[in-house]
Scaffold this active site. Structure first.
Site, PDB file in Angstrom:
ATOM      1  N   HIS A  96       0.851  -1.196   0.000  1.00  0.00           N
ATOM      2  CA  HIS A  96       0.000   0.000   0.000  1.00  0.00           C
ATOM      3  C   HIS A  96       0.889   1.248   0.000  1.00  0.00           C
ATOM      4  CE1 HIS A  96      -2.677   3.171   1.398  1.00  0.00           C
ATOM      5  NE2 HIS A  96      -3.635   2.446   0.828  1.00  0.00           N
ATOM      6  N   GLU A 168      -4.022   1.945  -7.280  1.00  0.00           N
ATOM      7  CA  GLU A 168      -4.418   3.056  -6.423  1.00  0.00           C
ATOM      8  C   GLU A 168      -3.466   4.223  -6.657  1.00  0.00           C
ATOM      9  OE1 GLU A 168      -6.636   1.602  -2.731  1.00  0.00           O
ATOM     10  OE2 GLU A 168      -4.541   1.182  -2.341  1.00  0.00           O
TER      11      GLU A 168
HETATM   12  C1  PEP Z   1      -6.645   3.438   0.254  1.00  0.00           C
HETATM   13  O1  PEP Z   1      -5.895   4.022   1.022  1.00  0.00           O
HETATM   14  O2  PEP Z   1      -6.363   2.314  -0.188  1.00  0.00           O
HETATM   15  C2  PEP Z   1      -7.875   4.088  -0.118  1.00  0.00           C
HETATM   16  C3  PEP Z   1      -8.490   3.647  -1.166  1.00  0.00           C
HETATM   17  O3  PEP Z   1      -8.288   5.133   0.679  1.00  0.00           O
HETATM   18  P1  PEP Z   1      -9.464   6.160   0.397  1.00  0.00           P
HETATM   19  O4  PEP Z   1     -10.635   5.411  -0.206  1.00  0.00           O
HETATM   20  O5  PEP Z   1      -9.814   6.709   1.754  1.00  0.00           O
HETATM   21  O6  PEP Z   1      -8.937   7.182  -0.542  1.00  0.00           O
END
Ligand code: PEP
Length: 254
Positions: A96, A168
């Site tokens: 992550h 992400e």
């Molecule tokens: C994450 O940190 O993986 C994430 C998706 O956070 P958020 O949805 O709060 O942006």
């Protein structure tokens, strides 16, 4: 599980102490899960075993937020793959951006952890993503290809079906994040799929779920999940309350 299963997961990050996590898991156990949706939750280590026990016979997978690659030893503060497995977890989140940014996680350590997870029968949920700077220099595709290739280095042909990926963008995550445009997400996922085809062949690559995460909420979740190369969503803040998680699951199922 076919490619069109919609995965909907949330990491609670450093939220919910043991009592709150147990209460949330009990509420999750009451949810009726629509067909073709595969939910998962990723609690903190302090409640991993309890959450796993509560959800053991439910169609909600449980994962750890990180782990070491060694099975035991002098690694103060770390948690090993057999420990995660013994708690009853099915998956483990690796790489992550918060681990990469604040705790020195690298593509190489992610790779060691991926191989260890597969060895212990845990599904690695590998998070990849471009920083704001990489996005601005238009090297997102190169960054994602590098992250995927290093993370999956040494994975055997028959192990690819146990992999989960989550794209992400770092600039989309968290309260200051800005959700990515749908076209951009589809394009990135197509590129990730191409890299997976290079590594695992077309048939296998088609079966590897690639989720999108970063400021996903009730409004945008169904749009992301409907994109051809997006196999579900990985959610933070919007899914921490069980009601929010339930609403996102339902929005995707319809
Ligand atoms: C994450 O940190 O993986 C994430 C998706 O956070 P958020 O949805 O709060 O942006």
């Amino acid at each position: 599980m076919g490619r069109r299963t919609a995965w909907v997961g949330t990491s609670w990050k450093m939220n919910k102490g043991p009592a709150e996590a147990v209460a949330a898991a009990r509420a999750l156990a009451e949810l009726s899960i629509p067909p073709h949706v595969q939910p998962f939750v990723v609690p903190p280590f302090t409640s991993l075993k309890d959450v796993c026990s509560i959800l053991r016979d439910k169609n909600i997978l449980v994962g750890a937020q990180n782990m070491h690659w060694e099975n035991a030893g002098a690694w103060t503060g770390e948690v090993s793959p057999p420990m995660v497995k013994e708690c009853g977890a099915a998956l483990v989140e690796l790489g992550h951006s918060e681990r990469r940014t604040y705790f020195g996680e690298t593509d190489q350590t992610v790779n060691l952890k991926v191989l260890a997870a597969l060895k212990y029968g845990l599904k690695p949920l590998i998070c990849i993503g471009d920083t704001q700077e990489e996005y601005a220099f238009n090297v997102t595709n190169e960054v994602l290809a590098r992250q995927v290739k290093i993370a999956l280095h040494g994975v055997k042909a028959h192990e690819f079906e146990n992999i989960l990926l989550a794209y992400e963008p770092v600039w989309a995550i968290g309260e200051k994040g800005r959700p990515a445009e749908a076209d951009f997400v589809q394009n990135c996922h197509e590129q990730v799929r191409q890299t997976l085809i290079e590594l695992a062949g077309e048939e296998t690559a088609e079966r590897i779920p690639v989720l999108y995460g970063g400021s996903v909420n009730l409004e945008n979740a169904p749009h992301y999940a409907a994109l051809p190369d997006v196999d579900g969503v990985f959610v933070g803040r919007a899914a921490w309350p069980v009601a929010g998680f339930k609403a996102i699951i339902e929005s995707i199922a319809t």
